[in-house]
Design a protein around this motif. Structure first.
Motif, PDB file in Angstrom:
ATOM      1  N   ARG A 602       0.989  -1.016   0.004  1.00 38.19           N
ATOM      2  CA  ARG A 602       0.053  -0.002   0.052  1.00 38.19           C
ATOM      3  C   ARG A 602       0.793   1.353   0.155  1.00 38.19           C
ATOM      4  NH1 ARG A 602      -5.140  -0.021   1.728  1.00 38.19           N
ATOM      5  NH2 ARG A 602      -4.850  -1.799   3.300  1.00 38.19           N
ATOM      6  N   LEU A 605       2.409   1.895  -3.302  1.00 39.46           N
ATOM      7  CA  LEU A 605       1.309   2.433  -4.357  1.00 39.46           C
ATOM      8  C   LEU A 605       0.844   3.877  -4.137  1.00 39.46           C
ATOM      9  CD1 LEU A 605      -0.774   1.719  -6.451  1.00 39.46           C
ATOM     10  CD2 LEU A 605      -2.126   0.526  -4.987  1.00 39.46           C
ATOM     11  N   ARG A 606       0.909   4.295  -2.677  1.00 43.81           N
ATOM     12  CA  ARG A 606       0.474   5.700  -2.391  1.00 43.81           C
ATOM     13  C   ARG A 606       1.540   6.534  -2.387  1.00 43.81           C
ATOM     14  NH1 ARG A 606      -3.435   4.871   2.990  1.00 43.81           N
ATOM     15  NH2 ARG A 606      -5.136   4.201   2.109  1.00 43.81           N
ATOM     16  N   LYS A 615       6.226   1.520  -9.618  1.00 40.54           N
ATOM     17  CA  LYS A 615       5.143   1.043  -8.764  1.00 40.54           C
ATOM     18  C   LYS A 615       4.494  -0.245  -9.531  1.00 40.54           C
ATOM     19  CE  LYS A 615       3.732   5.415  -6.759  1.00 40.54           C
ATOM     20  NZ  LYS A 615       2.469   6.128  -6.549  1.00 40.54           N
ATOM     21  N   GLU A 616       4.293  -0.310 -10.709  1.00 37.20           N
ATOM     22  CA  GLU A 616       3.556  -1.200 -11.414  1.00 37.20           C
ATOM     23  C   GLU A 616       4.443  -2.436 -11.316  1.00 37.20           C
ATOM     24  OE1 GLU A 616       2.719  -4.174 -14.592  1.00 37.20           O
ATOM     25  OE2 GLU A 616       4.543  -2.831 -14.624  1.00 37.20           O
ATOM     26  N   LEU A 619       4.660  -4.024  -7.658  1.00 39.32           N
ATOM     27  CA  LEU A 619       3.294  -4.235  -7.273  1.00 39.32           C
ATOM     28  C   LEU A 619       3.082  -5.506  -8.123  1.00 39.32           C
ATOM     29  CD1 LEU A 619       1.608  -0.986  -6.517  1.00 39.32           C
ATOM     30  CD2 LEU A 619       1.540  -2.857  -4.865  1.00 39.32           C
ATOM     31  N   LEU A 654      -6.332  -3.800  -1.244  1.00 39.20           N
ATOM     32  CA  LEU A 654      -5.974  -2.430  -1.717  1.00 39.20           C
ATOM     33  C   LEU A 654      -6.877  -1.784  -2.499  1.00 39.20           C
ATOM     34  CD1 LEU A 654      -2.226  -3.131  -2.507  1.00 39.20           C
ATOM     35  CD2 LEU A 654      -3.207  -2.397  -0.344  1.00 39.20           C
ATOM     36  N   ASP A 657      -7.327   1.925  -3.101  1.00 30.83           N
ATOM     37  CA  ASP A 657      -6.019   2.471  -3.437  1.00 30.83           C
ATOM     38  C   ASP A 657      -6.113   2.198  -5.019  1.00 30.83           C
ATOM     39  OD1 ASP A 657      -4.287   3.430  -1.154  1.00 30.83           O
ATOM     40  OD2 ASP A 657      -5.204   1.459  -0.438  1.00 30.83           O
ATOM     41  N   TRP A 658      -6.498   0.992  -5.488  1.00 28.72           N
ATOM     42  CA  TRP A 658      -6.378   0.646  -6.864  1.00 28.72           C
ATOM     43  C   TRP A 658      -7.346   1.678  -7.572  1.00 28.72           C
ATOM     44  CZ3 TRP A 658      -2.314  -1.680  -8.260  1.00 28.72           C
ATOM     45  CH2 TRP A 658      -1.951  -2.896  -7.595  1.00 28.72           C
ATOM     46  N   ALA A 661      -5.492   4.757  -7.970  1.00 32.09           N
ATOM     47  CA  ALA A 661      -4.458   4.898  -8.595  1.00 32.09           C
ATOM     48  C   ALA A 661      -4.929   4.798 -10.279  1.00 32.09           C
ATOM     49  CB  ALA A 661      -3.395   3.656  -8.496  1.00 32.09           C
ATOM     50  N   LEU A 683       0.531   1.322 -15.024  1.00 34.54           N
ATOM     51  CA  LEU A 683      -0.001   1.174 -13.847  1.00 34.54           C
ATOM     52  C   LEU A 683      -1.407   1.280 -13.629  1.00 34.54           C
ATOM     53  CD1 LEU A 683       0.355   1.018 -10.403  1.00 34.54           C
ATOM     54  CD2 LEU A 683       0.740   3.558 -10.458  1.00 34.54           C
ATOM     55  N   ALA A 687      -3.956  -1.557 -12.159  1.00 31.33           N
ATOM     56  CA  ALA A 687      -5.283  -1.174 -11.249  1.00 31.33           C
ATOM     57  C   ALA A 687      -6.612  -1.892 -11.898  1.00 31.33           C
ATOM     58  CB  ALA A 687      -5.120   0.130 -11.149  1.00 31.33           C
TER      59      ALA A 687
END
Ligand code: TYR
Length: 883
Positions: A602, A605-606, A615-616, A619, A654, A657-658, A661, A683, A687
């Motif tokens: 998380r 991602l944030r 990030k991609e 994750l 998440l 958050d997704w 994103a 990303l 997501a």
């Protein structure tokens, strides 16, 4: 194809040729059914060799006449050789050969073949002998003059290497062109094209002020998809001159795209021939990954002009001399093009991920071989991740050991010494070392070169002890290497380890330095270390090894949050995930992700400071293949089940958050395949995939609905296929209509139809009810009217994607996947042995499969291997697998 055992060639048996060919005049009367080839070879005896018969290679060619010194000469056939026992006396003589070949029947796509309505060639490694009799070996270099004659209407464009010297009309609607290449070259770099093509042109001026013509030839209708290839070519020319001082040496440089091609592309001197996949791109037809692939392959082939063509390989065992070095160069080019440090790091992570996905398993399997192999039955089997990608890592380690400037000096010396020659990997390493006397490389060159001769991925163990009183950290590095085929024991490798020390709070305790491990075990001391550190080792993946640093979760979390080396930051996250995957696969842990891991993901991602592309990658859980790679015995179904459940947990934990994103990374400006935009799209697509996964499980129709809209309305292929993949992999009800929609939008565009096949072949196999659906779908697609086994791209998009990239669909308890594989092996080998031999490689690690897969895989292997008329290519791979 030959009865009896294949002939194995050994590196140690190399002998210089008894004859040289200095000059070649070739004339082609092109006809799909029967092409007539006339060749005039200016031959010279090698005075250093014993007097002996002249033996020319030939395959699937029919000789009409042979004349020596103007008179007919007697010859005989010996296996695939044409032997002249009594060539004319004297140091030099001219040999004239007339023969035919049948381009239309050439489904192997090696030599001269037809694709669509045109003629194309592919001569590396041993395709020239399928055109005419020749000394088809890379150390025989000649100057070529080539005359092409063909029907003008059907084949308005006639191309060969070098410069166009003459063209004109002939009787019966035919025309001709004469090309001359001033640079002596081995036969594998010969090329011709005769087809109905159009071209994009651009002039470019090199630093010396000379103007050069760049051309990209494609089929009518494809011109609008050549802009990116041309831009990549211009960038490549500029980059090679700026970075290595290597200018374009030809008046004209051509790229031709062809739909039927065994590999990615080919660096024929001045006339590169490319798989359409690496030329054609528009935002509507190509993804960001495709655009990046084009840039790197255009770069790769262009850079071969110096590293491969100006200096070539003495023999095929030295293949990495040109391929490892040129992959290294194209990787550096792509990094320089990416620009920002974070984008460079992303490229490095991608390269390492690819190395681990393909080369590490190769090095641990039946086909393991050194970067410079010692023997082969079919050289085509050695265009491998080891020769290419591991070879590039070996070159990268040299650069790390001598520094970037030192490496550039080394390249300069290499060209001073060897321009125009056919040389070995030893010659290359020697030049880099000699240009850097006293360097970390020069002082241990002989042991460094074990990277060329020893197969297998070394294991590096690192353990540190901190002495608070002395403020000293002592790091012990130890290496081991497992046996590989034909190599029971190994000498220590020279392993450059870039290392830094971090505090638990993330501050730097010791700046990055280079540690060089060159024995089984060594200690390295860091002084003035203020607190117990977390070591950040092998930064930027400074050596192709498997690192065991014994770090605990808390330490990996520190690296994930703070390491200034983006590669190690990513690696820390992957290690955390891998540990959990492995524990769950072994059932020593429940298939539930812990809070600490979820929260770490998380935070990634944030984190507003992190690149979306990073990030991609951070994750994305390690692939099923990579997990399998860690295990001595693996159950593909269990790995798939665990990984899917983890993905679902990340999707739901998440969820909010997704959604953020996804919205935050939508690209609203016009499409450009830049790393910045591509990162955001990647990303957003991840997501969307997670959101669909969660929605389908929770019965919420919103996100699948949005994905379906995107399949219909997306303004570019990356978003369109991303949305389609989200629906397919989550088993949404909208997947079927979306697939139909996508196929309709594709409008028969071959590269887009390939994607449609590939995505279905990769479709995640459902867990529980519905299991087997993806396999059944892929199997049914064999009968789709758009499917063809003859086109390598299409065959790969369906069959290879299923067998290689969809383990849970392929490895079935009822063995149906292996039966499918065996049938395709039979069909493909009869059409195209090179492609078939690659498909054979999916069985590389069959001995590590758990039961019942192992026995069933063996049965399939034995069944295929028992076929009497298999190609040498396939026989070599299966033979090694069953050894
Ligand atoms: N030399 C090509 C490259 O750039 C690869 C290649 C090899 C292409 C064999 C075709 C072929 O048949 O990597």
């Amino acid at each position: 194809m030959r009865e009896g055992p294949a002939i194995v060639v050994h590196r140690q048996d190399y002998a210089a040729p008894a004859y040289w060919i200095r000059k070649v005049e070739l004339c082609f009367d092109l006809d799909p059914v029967k092409t007539i080839v006339s060749s005039k070879l200016h031959i010279e005896r090698n005075p250093a060799a014993e007097p002996q018969p002249l033996k020319l290679h030939g395959e699937d060619v029919t000789v009409l006449r042979v004349m020596a010194a103007g008179e007919s000469v007697s010859f005989r056939h010996e296996d695939k050789l044409l032997v002249i026992d009594n060539p004319p006396a004297g140091e030099q003589f001219v040999l004239e050969i007339r023969n035919t070949c049948s381009p239309e029947k050439n489904t192997q796509l090696s030599g001269l073949y037809t694709s669509g309505s045109g003629f194309f060639t592919q001569c590396e490694a041993e395709g020239f002998r399928r055109i005419t009799y020749f000394l088809d070996r890379p150390d025989v270099m000649a100057v070529y003059t080539v005359t092409l004659r063909a029907d003008k209407k059907k084949y308005p464009v006639l191309l060969s290497n070098g410069n166009l010297v003459e063209q004109g009309e002939l009787d019966n609607g035919r025309h001709f062109a004469v090309w001359h290449d001033p640079f002596p070259k081995p036969s594998y770099l010969f090329a011709l094209v005769a087809a109905d093509l159009v071209c994009r042109e651009q002039k470019i001026r090199t630093r010396a002020g000379k103007e050069h013509l760049l051309q990209v030839f494609v089929r009518r209708g494809d011109l609008g998809k050549t802009e990116h290839a041309m831009a990549s070519l211009v960038a490549s020319v500029v980059w090679d001159e700026a970075r290595f001082g290597l200018p374009l040496d030809l008046e004209r440089f051509m790229i031709v795209a062809v739909e039927d091609f065994n590999m990615g592309a080919m660096e024929n001197k001045g006339l590169n021939i490319f798989n359409t996949k690496y030329v054609l791109a528009s935002p509507a037809t190509a993804t960001d990954v495709d655009f990046a692939g084009i840039e790197s392959v255009v770069g790769h082939e262009y850079f071969h002009n110096w590293t491969g063509n100006r200096i070539t390989c003495r023999d095929w065992f030295q293949l990495s001399l040109k391929e490892g070095l040129t992959v290294f160069r194209d990787q550096e080019f792509s990094m320089d093009m990416a620009g920002a440090p974070s984008a460079r790091a992303v490229k490095r992570i991608e390269d390492v991920r690819a190395l681990r996905a393909s080369q590490f398993p190769e090095d641990a399997g039946a086909m393991a071989h050194p970067v410079r192999p010692d023997s082969y039955a079919a050289i085509d089997n050695f265009y491998t991740p080891t020769v290419y990608e591991k070879g590039a890592e070996v070159v990268r380690m040299m650069q790390t050991l001598v520094g970037r400037q030192g490496f550039e000096r080394g390249i300069t010396l290499y060209f001073e010494r060897h321009d125009g020659q056919a040389v070995t990997c030893d010659d290359f390493a020697q030049a880099i070392a000699d240009a850097n006397p006293g360097s970390e490389l020069a002082t241990r060159l002989e042991s460094f070169k074990r990277w060329y001769s020893q197969a297998g991925t070394p294991r590096l163990k690192a353990r540190g002890v901190y002495d608070a009183e002395a403020r000293r950290y002592t790091l012990t590095l130890a290496q081991t290497a497992l046996p590989s085929p034909g190599q029971p024991t190994k000498e220590p490798f020279v392993i450059p380890v870039l290392a830094a020390l971090l505090g638990r709070d993330g501050r730097t305790l010791a700046a990055e330095r280079l540690l060089v491990l060159d024995s089984a075990e060594q200690q390295f001391v860091f002084d003035e270390v203020d607190a117990e550190p977390v070591p950040s080792l092998l930064r930027g993946f400074s050596a192709p090894v498997i690192l065991d640093d014994g770090l605990a979760d808390a330490e990996l979390l520190t690296l994930l949050a703070h390491d200034s080396d983006a590669f190690n930051r990513w690696e820390a996250g992957q290690r955390l995930a891998l540990a959990r995957l492995l524990a769950a696969v072994a059932e020593t842990a429940p298939v539930t992700l812990d809070e600490a891991f979820v929260e770490a993901m998380r935070s990634v991602l944030r984190d507003p400071a992190l690149d979306p592309a990073f990030k991609e990658m951070a994750l994305t859980l390690p692939s099923e293949g990579y997990v399998a790679e860690q295990l001595a015995t693996f159950d593909p179904q269990r790995i798939h089940a665990v990984r899917e459940q983890f993905r679902e947990q990340l999707a739901s934990a998440l969820h909010a958050d997704w959604a953020v994103a996804f919205e935050a990374n939508l690209v609203r400006e016009g499409y450009a395949p830049t790393p910045a935009q591509a990162g955001r799209r990647a990303l957003a697509n991840l997501a969307l995939a997670m959101l669909c996964l969660h929605s389908v499980r929770s019965g919420n129709p919103v996100w699948p609905g949005r994905a379906y809209q995107r399949v219909k309305d997306a303004s570019n292929m990356t978003d369109r296929i991303g949305a389609l993949a989200a629906l397919v992999h989550s088993h949404s009800e909208l997947a079927e209509p979306a697939l139909e929609r996508f196929h309709a939008i594709a409008g028969g565009e071959p590269l887009v139809v390939d994607k449609w096949f590939a995505l279905q072949a990769q479709a995640s196999e459902p867990l529980g009810a519905g299991q087997g659906r993806s396999f059944a779908r892929a199997k049914a697609l064999l009968k789709h009217p758009d499917f063809s086994l003859k086109n390598p791209n299409r065959a790969r998009s369906l069959i290879f994607q299923l067998c290689m990239n969809n383990p849970a669909a392929f490895h079935r308890a009822d063995a149906a996947g292996y039966v499918f594989w065996a049938e395709r092996m039979f069909e493909l080998d009869a059409i195209n042995p090179q492609v078939a031999a690659r498909l054979a490689r999916v069985m590389d690690r069959w001995t590590a499969l758990a039961e019942p897969y192992r026995s069933a895989a063996r049965e399939a292997l034995v069944r295929v291997a028992a076929k009497p008329d298999l190609s040498d290519d396939v026989r070599e791979v299966l033979g090694r697998a069953l050894e």
